[in-house]
Every structure is written in structure tokens, then in C-alpha cells.
Design a protein around this motif. Sequence first.
Motif, PDB file in Angstrom:
ATOM      1  N   ALA A  44       0.650  -1.286  -0.019  1.00  0.00           N
ATOM      2  CA  ALA A  44      -0.084   0.080  -0.086  1.00  0.00           C
ATOM      3  C   ALA A  44       0.938   1.218  -0.084  1.00  0.00           C
ATOM      4  O   ALA A  44       1.798   1.189   0.641  1.00  0.00           O
ATOM      5  CB  ALA A  44      -1.071   0.099   1.161  1.00  0.00           C
ATOM      6  N   ASN A  54       1.611   2.627   5.184  1.00  0.00           N
ATOM      7  CA  ASN A  54       1.747   2.641   3.944  1.00  0.00           C
ATOM      8  C   ASN A  54       3.215   3.179   3.475  1.00  0.00           C
ATOM      9  O   ASN A  54       3.850   3.501   4.535  1.00  0.00           O
ATOM     10  CB  ASN A  54       0.620   3.310   3.085  1.00  0.00           C
ATOM     11  CG  ASN A  54       0.828   4.694   3.464  1.00  0.00           C
ATOM     12  OD1 ASN A  54       1.622   5.546   3.946  1.00  0.00           O
ATOM     13  ND2 ASN A  54      -0.523   5.434   3.234  1.00  0.00           N
ATOM     14  N   THR A  81      -1.384   0.929  -4.594  1.00  0.00           N
ATOM     15  CA  THR A  81      -0.050  -0.053  -4.416  1.00  0.00           C
ATOM     16  C   THR A  81       1.144   0.430  -5.116  1.00  0.00           C
ATOM     17  O   THR A  81       0.673   1.143  -6.273  1.00  0.00           O
ATOM     18  CB  THR A  81      -0.410  -1.603  -4.347  1.00  0.00           C
ATOM     19  OG1 THR A  81      -0.700  -1.736  -5.906  1.00  0.00           O
ATOM     20  CG2 THR A  81      -1.569  -1.791  -3.436  1.00  0.00           C
TER      21      THR A  81
END
Length: 115
Positions: free
Chosen positions: A56, A76, A100
Motif C-alpha cells: 500500500a 503505507n 499500491t
Amino acid sequence: MIARYVHEGKSLDYRPSEAVAAGEVIVLESLVGIARLDIASDTLGSLAVTGVFEVAKASGEISAGVPLYWDAKNKNVTTAAAGNIYIGKAVASAASADATVHLLLNAPYVAAVTA
């Protein structure tokens, strides 16, 4: 004895104090690993420390080859180094709208040299 080969180092043993889900990023000081499988609390498992992973990412465009950092608060990756830990390098570009990015985990990091 100065040194003795132990193993390839593609993964490391890890015994978490809390359960870890597959895909969870684990930070061990300045080393980052990713659980390939679920690991139960107080059970020996392993963390990948090399390889290409889809992770992510924060909003914003990412170019292939740029250093990426793990933002533990937001879970992330980001290109912002401040307050985050180096996790690897992007191996493919990702558009701002992409959720992503593919990264090479713990890729060798070479700081830019300025004259």
C-alpha cells in the motif's frame, strides 16, 4: 573463527509477542521484514527480508527506482524520509491514483553524492 555461513538471509526467524497477519510489515530497529504467512503470538515464524512486494502506498506519483519509506502510522509507503524508516526501492512506477506500488524490500540504499 572470524565468520561462519549460516543461511542465505532471504528470511529471518521471528517470534512475535502478538499475532501477526500475513503481509504485515514488521520493523526491527532499522531492518524491515514482511510476514509471508500468519504468525501466532509467541510462535516461531519467519519474515521475508528480500524480494519484490506489492505494498500500500500514500497518495502521489512514484517513479521506478526511488527510495521508499515505511510510514508506520498510516501503514503505507511514502517517498518522505522524515519520521519514516527506509523499506526499499520502487521497481515499477505507480500513478498518484494507484493504491499500491511494487518495491524491492531492503534494496541497497546509496545516498546521492553532491560535489
